[in-house]
Enzyme design. Structure first.
Site, short mmCIF file in Angstrom:
data_model
loop_
_atom_site.label_atom_id
_atom_site.label_comp_id
_atom_site.label_asym_id
_atom_site.label_seq_id
_atom_site.Cartn_x
_atom_site.Cartn_y
_atom_site.Cartn_z
N LYS A 187 15.57 19.97 1.75
CA LYS A 187 15.80 20.42 0.37
C LYS A 187 15.11 21.81 0.94
CE LYS A 187 14.00 15.70 -1.04
NZ LYS A 187 13.18 15.14 -1.13
N GLN B 227 6.77 14.79 -1.26
CA GLN B 227 7.64 13.04 -0.50
C GLN B 227 6.62 12.39 0.00
OE1 GLN B 227 11.04 14.63 0.88
NE2 GLN B 227 11.27 11.74 0.58
N ASP C 279 9.71 16.02 -9.43
CA ASP C 279 10.83 14.72 -9.44
C ASP C 279 10.60 13.84 -10.31
OD1 ASP C 279 12.07 13.71 -6.55
OD2 ASP C 279 9.61 13.33 -5.70
#
Ligand code: NDP
Length: 289
Positions: A55, A99, A122
């Protein structure tokens, strides 16, 4: 025998990332805004470390600012919440991603709820789930958003299609079903308690498989000509001791029946990072739109 059209997620994601890079460049030049994405990793889970590194690389490649915060596995919930709050206040940070999975001592829901919903790239915050449900603008979960882009790459208008989503998780199944509803599909959500799953799948013009079971959906469950979006990523142990990545759909069987299908790897997977960059860009543009 004819075979289904392959939906090349890798190529589509690459094209999207190029466009996002160009838009990022324009945003910097015209408005002096450099999109910034902060990724927080707690612990040393090897798979998570790879995702976080990828990422970071993708963010920089798109011309954005990447902030990576690596915390030890014994980080307390309070310390993590403090970091999230700092990132919420940091004007250079437009997107925050924590994460998952998080270590046991941390309540993941509490942490996700602490992220400023407008920086929640997200799209997992309950406020963003509500926005998606009620048709208001806001960040949409990356993998589901990618599934829709892939389906629309073979059929621009999904209106009226019978769509069956197998899986009802908050991060894939439910949001992808909501997005398909927004595209005017007639949507069925199937799960582990669904009766006669094969016949439910058989009526679908569009199948999204998000189950987590290798090659679970068989070729003879599929309606001829259907579009198959396979979200699953499963590691299959081979007899020679090696492993192979496979999806939730028995690809070799399905491709003889379906009209179009995503491969694993190279289908949905690459779209997730592209959509993350897209959400970060949108978050950075918000003050000027
Ligand atoms: P979850 O484990 O959270 O959810 C799985 C879903 O599948 C559940 O709703 C479950 O039903 C359903 N299910 C399980 N067994 C059956 C069965 N026998 N019949 C019908 N339904 C069943 O998984 P996720 O949604 O997080 O992920 C799904 C897959 O997608 C995984 O392989 C994951 O690795 C992959 N993934 C890929 C991503 C990408 O970037 N390509 C991103 C995220 C996930 P119930 O609710 O009843 O238990």
């Amino acid at each position: 025998m004819t075979q289904a059209q392959l939906i090349d997620g890798k190529a589509i994601a690459l094209q999207l990332r190029k466009k996002i890079g160009e838009e990022t460049d324009a945003l910097i030049k015209q408005h002096g805004i450099k999109p910034g994405l902060a990724v927080v990793l707690v612990g040393e889970d090897p798979a998570s470390s790879v995702y976080v590194r990828n990422k970071g690389i993708a963010t920089k490649k798109a011309g954005m600012e990447s902030f990576t915060h690596q915390l030890p596995s014994d980080t307390s919930q309070q310390d993590l919440l403090r970091l999230v709050e700092q990132l919420n206040q940091d004007a250079r940070v437009h997107g925050i991603l924590v994460q998952l999975p998080l270590p046991k001592q941390i309540d993941a829901d509490k942490v996700l709820c602490a992220i400023d919903p407008d920086k929640d790239v997200d799209g997992f915050h309950p406020i963003n789930a509500g926005r998606l449900m009620t048709g208001q603008p806001g960040p949409v979960p990356c993998t589901p958003k990618g599934c829709i882009v892939l389906a629309k790459s073979v059929r621009a208008d999904l209106t009226g299609l019978e769509a069956v989503v197998v899986g009802r998780s908050n991060i894939v199944g439910k949001p992808v079903a909501q997005l398909l509803l927004n595209e005017n599909c007639t949507v069925t959500i199937a799960h582990s308690r669904t009766k006669d799953l094969a016949s439910v799948v058989r009526r679908a013009d569009l199948v999204v498989a998000a189950v987590g079971l290798p090659q679970f959906i068989r070729g003879d469950w599929i309606k001829p000509g259907a579009c198959i979006i396979d979200v699953g990523i499963n590691r299959l142990e081979l007899e020679d001791g090696k492993t192979r990545l496979v999806g939730d759909v028995a690809f070799d069987e399905a491709r003889l029946v379906a009209g179009s299908i995503t491969p694993v790897p190279g289908g949905v997977g690459p779209m997730t990072i592209a959509m993350l960059l897209s959400n970060t860009l949108d978050a950075a543009k918000r003050p000027i739109t």
